[in-house]
Design an enzyme around this catalytic site. Sequence first.
Site, PDB file in Angstrom:
ATOM      1  N   HIS A 144      41.530  -8.384 -46.467  1.00 52.62           N
ATOM      2  CA  HIS A 144      41.149  -7.709 -47.712  1.00 52.62           C
ATOM      3  C   HIS A 144      40.167  -6.572 -47.430  1.00 52.62           C
ATOM      4  O   HIS A 144      40.368  -5.427 -47.874  1.00 52.62           O
ATOM      5  CB  HIS A 144      40.521  -8.735 -48.661  1.00 52.62           C
ATOM      6  CG  HIS A 144      40.034  -8.150 -49.950  1.00 52.62           C
ATOM      7  ND1 HIS A 144      40.778  -8.180 -51.114  1.00 52.62           N
ATOM      8  CD2 HIS A 144      38.863  -7.514 -50.278  1.00 52.62           C
ATOM      9  CE1 HIS A 144      40.100  -7.585 -52.086  1.00 52.62           C
ATOM     10  NE2 HIS A 144      38.933  -7.182 -51.606  1.00 52.62           N
ATOM     11  N   GLU A 145      39.108  -6.890 -46.697  1.00 48.44           N
ATOM     12  CA  GLU A 145      38.095  -5.870 -46.403  1.00 48.44           C
ATOM     13  C   GLU A 145      38.637  -4.807 -45.460  1.00 48.44           C
ATOM     14  O   GLU A 145      38.223  -3.645 -45.516  1.00 48.44           O
ATOM     15  CB  GLU A 145      36.845  -6.529 -45.816  1.00 48.44           C
ATOM     16  CG  GLU A 145      36.177  -7.538 -46.740  1.00 48.44           C
ATOM     17  CD  GLU A 145      35.818  -6.949 -48.089  1.00 48.44           C
ATOM     18  OE1 GLU A 145      35.534  -5.737 -48.165  1.00 48.44           O
ATOM     19  OE2 GLU A 145      35.829  -7.703 -49.083  1.00 48.44           O
ATOM     20  N   HIS A 156      40.114  -2.051 -47.480  1.00 45.27           N
ATOM     21  CA  HIS A 156      39.098  -1.093 -47.925  1.00 45.27           C
ATOM     22  C   HIS A 156      38.661  -0.179 -46.776  1.00 45.27           C
ATOM     23  O   HIS A 156      38.531   1.041 -46.946  1.00 45.27           O
ATOM     24  CB  HIS A 156      37.862  -1.837 -48.447  1.00 45.27           C
ATOM     25  CG  HIS A 156      38.096  -2.617 -49.708  1.00 45.27           C
ATOM     26  ND1 HIS A 156      38.705  -2.076 -50.818  1.00 45.27           N
ATOM     27  CD2 HIS A 156      37.778  -3.903 -50.033  1.00 45.27           C
ATOM     28  CE1 HIS A 156      38.747  -2.979 -51.781  1.00 45.27           C
ATOM     29  NE2 HIS A 156      38.198  -4.106 -51.327  1.00 45.27           N
TER      30      HIS A 156
END
Length: 369
Positions: free
Chosen positions: A17-18, A21
């Site tokens: 997920h990170e 980003h």
Amino acid sequence: MTVIAFLGAIGPLVFIHELGHYFAGRLFGIKSDVFSIGFGREITGWTDRRGTRWKIAWLPLGGYVKFAGDMNAVGEPDAAWLALPAADRARTFQAKPLWQRAIVVAAGPVVNLALAVLILAGFAYGYGVDRTPAIVDSVIAGGPGAAAGLRQGDRILSIDGRSIDSFSELARFAQIRPAEQVAVTINRGGHRFVRPLTIGVERQRDRFGNEYRIGRIGIASGSPVLAPVGLLEAPIAGVRMTGGIIRGTFDTLGQVISGRRSIEELGGPIRIAKISGEQLSLGWAAFVWLVAMLSINLGFINLLPVPMLDGGHLFFYAIEAVRRRPLEPRVQEWAFRGGLAAVLALMLVVTFNDLGAVGLWQRLAGLIG
């Protein structure tokens, strides 16, 4: 096994997920100050040649990427970025156009959903897709289906206006709606009928002692039909399966909000850890399936319009796009405070539920009694 399974499921999902980003930020030339798996004090870490501090923190319940120009881990803007030299200011998150910031924020949940699609596509390719027709093969005497007048050979066309394409889709619809009254549209001998039906309630206990309250119609299908899926068709099947799971998540969330489903069914990290250990004990296929479900939920929850979450940022950007200017810093500050309060309150509720799920309150009551 429970701890290993929990870290093996949550850790990679948070990292991916990170990473979404992070790479979206790199694509647009944004400097990342910190990439953290977990919250709180750092256990170990290193700083790369771009100046990003990669670290693992002691509380493994999430993670974050802190971009240049952010005040804190939840992406609240720091007014000090305006005082930076021009070259440094150009590499901050706040200096980028609205559409680039929106892509960076959305990249995390999108990557989680993409991972789920990939996993479910693998299951579809390896095991096939259930296409058992929604045709009644038998009706349980005295059950809800019998009370509604369903007969052998009836084809279920829709239920409460939702089109039904397979028997498994019908079963999933009923499972999350125990005791609800619905309207069933059937085809019987070329004629369409609509029958009112009250979904029955069945309580089940699995091998781990978990109890479930699920809905049953009281009908059975014929022999299951598993259709093989080719390599090119598998991603499409994965998208459809992911979409069906997200729809089910919307339905259950709506039931909680409307009071039709108890808030006690909401679970948090402790319950996820418990279920992770249970699924790992059943084999890798069950565990990987759970990882796909968790990845969908992680992506879905982060897209909710709650300040602190990715969806909250996207909500602010939507307002900024309409107003042609961002919200005032004070408004954003109070929104973040409200979002923090809401998230903390939810964490207290789910932790209370989780401790009950592992039997703590029952044991305490036994000791006091």
